[in-house]
Scaffold this active site. Structure first.
Site, PDB file in Angstrom:
ATOM      1  N   ASN A   1       9.012   6.342 -19.685  1.00 52.61           N
ATOM      2  CA  ASN A   1       9.789   5.304 -19.986  1.00 52.61           C
ATOM      3  C   ASN A   1       9.077   4.573 -21.248  1.00 52.61           C
ATOM      4  OD1 ASN A   1       9.126   2.177 -19.533  1.00 52.61           O
ATOM      5  ND2 ASN A   1       7.916   3.410 -18.152  1.00 52.61           N
TER       6      ASN A   1
ATOM      7  N   LEU B   1       8.984  -4.660 -22.144  1.00 50.96           N
ATOM      8  CA  LEU B   1       8.798  -5.579 -21.086  1.00 50.96           C
ATOM      9  C   LEU B   1      10.065  -6.554 -21.425  1.00 50.96           C
ATOM     10  CD1 LEU B   1       4.995  -6.377 -21.767  1.00 50.96           C
ATOM     11  CD2 LEU B   1       5.911  -5.296 -19.778  1.00 50.96           C
TER      12      LEU B   1
ATOM     13  N   CYS C   1       0.351  -2.288 -21.186  1.00 51.35           N
ATOM     14  CA  CYS C   1       1.834  -1.841 -21.508  1.00 51.35           C
ATOM     15  C   CYS C   1       1.761  -1.003 -22.749  1.00 51.35           C
ATOM     16  CB  CYS C   1       2.683  -2.976 -21.767  1.00 51.35           C
ATOM     17  SG  CYS C   1       4.253  -2.261 -21.859  1.00 51.35           S
TER      18      CYS C   1
ATOM     19  N   LYS D   1      -4.829  -5.857 -14.954  1.00 47.62           N
ATOM     20  CA  LYS D   1      -4.154  -4.557 -14.864  1.00 47.62           C
ATOM     21  C   LYS D   1      -4.802  -3.615 -15.997  1.00 47.62           C
ATOM     22  CE  LYS D   1      -0.055  -1.968 -13.990  1.00 47.62           C
ATOM     23  NZ  LYS D   1       1.510  -1.840 -13.623  1.00 47.62           N
TER      24      LYS D   1
ATOM     25  N   ASN E   1      -1.958   1.484 -15.274  1.00 47.92           N
ATOM     26  CA  ASN E   1      -0.566   1.422 -16.074  1.00 47.92           C
ATOM     27  C   ASN E   1      -0.104   2.805 -16.185  1.00 47.92           C
ATOM     28  OD1 ASN E   1       1.744   0.403 -17.265  1.00 47.92           O
ATOM     29  ND2 ASN E   1       0.816  -1.480 -17.345  1.00 47.92           N
TER      30      ASN E   1
ATOM     31  N   THR F   1       7.356   3.907  -9.578  1.00 49.42           N
ATOM     32  CA  THR F   1       8.148   4.865  -9.676  1.00 49.42           C
ATOM     33  C   THR F   1       8.943   5.274  -8.352  1.00 49.42           C
ATOM     34  OG1 THR F   1       7.197   5.489 -11.597  1.00 49.42           O
ATOM     35  CG2 THR F   1       8.948   7.180 -10.763  1.00 49.42           C
TER      36      THR F   1
HETATM   37  C1  LIG Z   1      10.322   1.798 -15.487  1.00 46.92           C
HETATM   38  C2  LIG Z   1       9.005   1.205 -15.417  1.00 46.92           C
HETATM   39  C3  LIG Z   1       8.917  -0.136 -15.798  1.00 46.92           C
HETATM   40  C4  LIG Z   1       7.523  -0.400 -15.913  1.00 46.92           C
HETATM   41  N1  LIG Z   1       7.237  -1.810 -16.168  1.00 46.92           N
HETATM   42  C5  LIG Z   1       6.029  -2.488 -16.123  1.00 46.92           C
HETATM   43  C6  LIG Z   1       6.010  -3.715 -16.347  1.00 46.92           C
HETATM   44  O1  LIG Z   1       6.705  -4.576 -16.739  1.00 46.92           O
HETATM   45  N2  LIG Z   1       4.482  -4.438 -16.310  1.00 46.92           N
HETATM   46  C7  LIG Z   1       3.666  -3.550 -15.761  1.00 46.92           C
HETATM   47  O2  LIG Z   1       2.174  -4.060 -15.577  1.00 46.92           O
HETATM   48  N3  LIG Z   1       3.808  -2.320 -15.380  1.00 46.92           N
HETATM   49  C8  LIG Z   1       4.898  -1.505 -15.531  1.00 46.92           C
HETATM   50  N4  LIG Z   1       5.164  -0.562 -15.201  1.00 46.92           N
HETATM   51  C9  LIG Z   1       3.786   0.419 -14.751  1.00 46.92           C
HETATM   52  C10 LIG Z   1       4.075   0.438 -13.091  1.00 46.92           C
HETATM   53  O3  LIG Z   1       3.840  -0.721 -12.742  1.00 46.92           O
HETATM   54  C11 LIG Z   1       2.705   1.209 -12.810  1.00 46.92           C
HETATM   55  O4  LIG Z   1       1.444   0.906 -13.305  1.00 46.92           O
HETATM   56  C12 LIG Z   1       3.007   2.684 -13.280  1.00 46.92           C
HETATM   57  O5  LIG Z   1       4.310   3.155 -13.188  1.00 46.92           O
HETATM   58  C13 LIG Z   1       2.099   3.907 -12.287  1.00 46.92           C
HETATM   59  O6  LIG Z   1       2.554   3.641 -10.979  1.00 46.92           O
HETATM   60  P1  LIG Z   1       3.784   4.732 -10.326  1.00 46.92           P
HETATM   61  O7  LIG Z   1       3.578   6.047 -10.580  1.00 46.92           O
HETATM   62  O8  LIG Z   1       3.802   4.208  -9.107  1.00 46.92           O
HETATM   63  O9  LIG Z   1       5.027   4.125 -11.071  1.00 46.92           O
HETATM   64  C14 LIG Z   1       6.492   0.183 -15.321  1.00 46.92           C
HETATM   65  C15 LIG Z   1       6.580   1.532 -15.087  1.00 46.92           C
HETATM   66  C16 LIG Z   1       8.008   1.980 -14.966  1.00 46.92           C
HETATM   67  C17 LIG Z   1       8.306   3.504 -14.523  1.00 46.92           C
END
Ligand SMILES: Cc1cc2nc3c(=O)[nH]c(=O)nc-3n(C[C@H](O)[C@H](O)[C@H](O)COP(=O)(O)O)c2cc1C
Length: 238
Positions: free
Chosen positions: A3, A7, A64, A98, A125, A199
């Protein structure tokens, strides 16, 4: 998932006025993730959350990949330590830093966050990635590169949690590709005291409740009585 959402949100004033009132009614702790465009904005946001009813902690998103300079604070130990420390002075709320995996040494950044006074460190992240439409010779994402998440990044996330756990005493929150109770247990054994799910919520919004319900059985299988007893119990000598 790959993606480049950035933010997208309506800002901290709107958050405090419109979103926090209904969030604080939920029967769970609310942790507010903040991301400033620069150092001073992070500190001002941390200050703005100080004393707000219903905020349990602040997570500093210094990682991010989809916004300009979004990872600078999470990639430079000096900037990371100073930011955490100045936010620490701005609020009495617990501070979670983070971290991004897109660094050479996650241990060095984790140490900087610890020295800055972080109460917990969450990682990881998303991992920088890209997708290409070769026929059009175009990137698939508007931002060319984006953040990779989901099961593909779990081994990277486990490695980062393990390396950070060796470097710091601060509690860690594991994130990255978690979808099953086995994933949760792996992160706990690697050194995380808690986990976050990103996710997997997209294809199963009830995943978190399922994992909470599955946890007691997994702890029994591990022959421990609480999560605390399994954190960081990885055996690396053979
Ligand atoms: C669509 C999407 C939006 C995300 N937005 C943020 C965000 O606004 N702030 C943040 O710290 N991490 C954001 N992340 C990262 C997730 O919080 C997480 O750290 C990362 O996706 C890994 O975890 P996962 O594999 O369980 O998704 C986002 C991830 C995805 C897929």
């Amino acid at each position: 998932m790959l993606n480049s959402i950035g933010l997208d949100n309506d800002g901290i004033d709107a958050f405090v006025e419109h979103h926090l009132p209904y969030l604080r009614e939920l029967p769970t702790a609310v942790i507010v993730s903040i991301a400033g465009r620069n150092h001073d904005e992070f500190v001002a946001m941390a200050r703005q959350l100080e004393g707000r009813e219903g905020v349990a902690a602040v997570e500093l998103n210094i990682s991010c990949p989809n916004v300009a300079h979004g990872v600078d604070f999470g990639a430079d130990p000096g900037m990371c330590g100073k930011l955490v420390s100045d936010c620490r002075s701005a609020t009495s709320l617990p501070i979670i830093a983070k971290l991004t995996p897109n660094v050479t040494s996650i241990a060095t950044i984790a140490k900087a966050a610890e020295e800055g006074g972080a109460d917990a460190i969450s990682l990881i992240n998303t991992v920088l990635g890209m997708a290409i439409d070769w026929r059009k010779r175009r990137p698939m994402l508007g931002n060319v590169v984006g953040g990779l998440s989901g099961p593909a990044i779990k081994p990277i996330a486990l490695r980062c949690v393990y390396q950070a756990a060796q470097a710091v005493k601060t509690p860690l929150i594991g994130i990255g590709g978690i979808a099953t109770i086995d994933d949760v247990m792996e992160f706990l054994v690697a050194g995380a005291s808690a986990v976050q799910i990103g996710t997997a919520n997209y294809y199963d919004p009830t995943v978190t409740m399922k994992l909470v319900e599955a946890l007691p059985k997994a702890l029994r299988e591990a022959e421990v009585s609480s999560v605390r007893d399994i954190v960081g119990t990885l055996k690396t000598s053979f």
